[in-house]
Design a protein around this motif. Structure first.
Motif, PDB file in Angstrom:
ATOM      1  N   LYS A 114       0.824  -1.226   0.091  1.00 55.12           N
ATOM      2  CA  LYS A 114       0.115   0.083   0.115  1.00 55.12           C
ATOM      3  C   LYS A 114       0.836   1.192  -0.024  1.00 55.12           C
ATOM      4  N   GLY A 115       1.998   1.184   0.653  1.00 56.71           N
ATOM      5  CA  GLY A 115       2.898   2.259   0.774  1.00 56.71           C
ATOM      6  C   GLY A 115       3.374   2.558  -0.700  1.00 56.71           C
ATOM      7  N   LEU A 116       3.822   1.521  -1.262  1.00 56.39           N
ATOM      8  CA  LEU A 116       4.376   1.393  -2.655  1.00 56.39           C
ATOM      9  C   LEU A 116       3.269   2.269  -3.573  1.00 56.39           C
ATOM     10  N   SER A 164      -7.208   0.178   1.349  1.00 54.42           N
ATOM     11  CA  SER A 164      -6.656  -0.786   0.130  1.00 54.42           C
ATOM     12  C   SER A 164      -5.569  -0.038  -0.560  1.00 54.42           C
ATOM     13  N   PRO A 165      -4.871  -0.819  -1.528  1.00 55.65           N
ATOM     14  CA  PRO A 165      -3.954  -0.016  -2.283  1.00 55.65           C
ATOM     15  C   PRO A 165      -4.390   1.056  -3.154  1.00 55.65           C
ATOM     16  N   TRP A 166      -5.701   0.518  -3.809  1.00 51.89           N
ATOM     17  CA  TRP A 166      -6.364   2.154  -4.571  1.00 51.89           C
ATOM     18  C   TRP A 166      -6.491   2.933  -3.679  1.00 51.89           C
ATOM     19  N   MET A 195      11.246   5.914   4.272  1.00 51.17           N
ATOM     20  CA  MET A 195      10.273   4.972   5.277  1.00 51.17           C
ATOM     21  C   MET A 195       9.811   3.647   4.586  1.00 51.17           C
ATOM     22  N   GLU A 196       9.675   3.986   3.220  1.00 54.99           N
ATOM     23  CA  GLU A 196       9.194   2.616   2.360  1.00 54.99           C
ATOM     24  C   GLU A 196      10.375   1.672   2.364  1.00 54.99           C
ATOM     25  N   LEU A 197      11.615   1.962   2.095  1.00 51.05           N
ATOM     26  CA  LEU A 197      12.652   1.275   1.877  1.00 51.05           C
ATOM     27  C   LEU A 197      13.005   0.702   3.308  1.00 51.05           C
ATOM     28  N   TYR A 198      12.758   1.494   4.498  1.00 47.44           N
ATOM     29  CA  TYR A 198      13.026   0.881   5.746  1.00 47.44           C
ATOM     30  C   TYR A 198      12.137  -0.322   6.065  1.00 47.44           C
ATOM     31  N   ALA A 199      10.809   0.081   5.784  1.00 50.84           N
ATOM     32  CA  ALA A 199       9.665  -0.899   6.003  1.00 50.84           C
ATOM     33  C   ALA A 199       9.735  -2.257   5.344  1.00 50.84           C
TER      34      ALA A 199
END
Length: 214
Positions: free
Chosen positions: A34-36, A111-113, A163-167
């Motif tokens: 979802k972050g992506l 959701s991702p959307w 944050m995305e890379l860390y997670a």
């Protein structure tokens, strides 16, 4: 142009509203995916706005004191004034109780959307408009302009990207640290927002007035 883009990019990256929203997205189930979706939509927005501006200018900066140049400065001045008004309004709300738990619980179940849509909703559009008005000065005949525009997009997205890379690569450690960040933001979000917006607003107003009257 470069200094303005750096300051605007930093202000966007450190803006506590999208950072808080992104932390909540990452904290949800399958939060990395979802972050992506959030991050890709966020980046696509910047790239799309820059592309539209460059199509309008043809990749050439307007002549000094021309109508397009003056219009771009007027936009930055208006955004600066708007940011100052927003900072004062937010400052007056500090300490006033307001409900946010419902919003937070909904974000944690999106959701991702919906995460992608949230990226559009949480864009600091005033700052983005200031960035677009600055991009008008880009000269695509020089490689440095390409580097500046790419750096602006990456800088404005740097906090979310980190944050995305860390997670992704350290999920357990990220969960703890992002939880601490969320707690801190819940207690200091408005103070941080006022300081950030006030600084950028003063910069935009001061520089725009100087350039309009020079």
């Amino acid at each position: 142009m470069v200094l303005d883009l750096v300051l605007i990019g930093l202000a966007i990256a450190l803006n506590p509203l999208p950072v808080t929203g992104f932390v909540l997205v990452l904290s949800s189930r399958n939060g990395v995916w979802k972050g992506l979706a959030f991050l890709l939509t966020w980046l696509a927005t910047f790239v799309g706005i820059i592309a539209v501006v460059l199509l309008m200018t043809g990749g050439e900066p307007p002549a000094a004191n021309s109508s397009p140049s003056t219009a771009a400065l007027a936009v930055k001045l208006a955004v600066g004034v708007g940011l100052l008004c927003y900072a004062e309004r937010t400052r007056r709300r500090i300490g006033t109780p307001h409900r946010s738990s419902g919003f937070m619980s909904r974000v944690e179940r999106i959701s991702p959307w919906s995460a992608a849509s949230l990226a559009l909703l949480l864009q600091p559009w005033g700052m983005v408009a200031a960035g677009a008005a600055t991009v008008v000065e880009a000269d695509l005949a020089h490689l440095a302009s390409y580097a500046a525009l790419m750096g602006y997009c990456l800088l404005a997205s740097s906090s979310l990207l980190t944050m995305e890379l860390y997670a992704t690569f350290a999920p357990r450690s990220a969960a703890v640290r992002l939880g601490r960040l969320r707690t801190w933001l819940e207690g200091h979000q408005e103070q941080a927002l006022v300081s950030l917006v006030l600084f950028l607003g003063l910069w935009l107003v001061g520089k725009s007035i100087y350039e309009l009257t020079a």
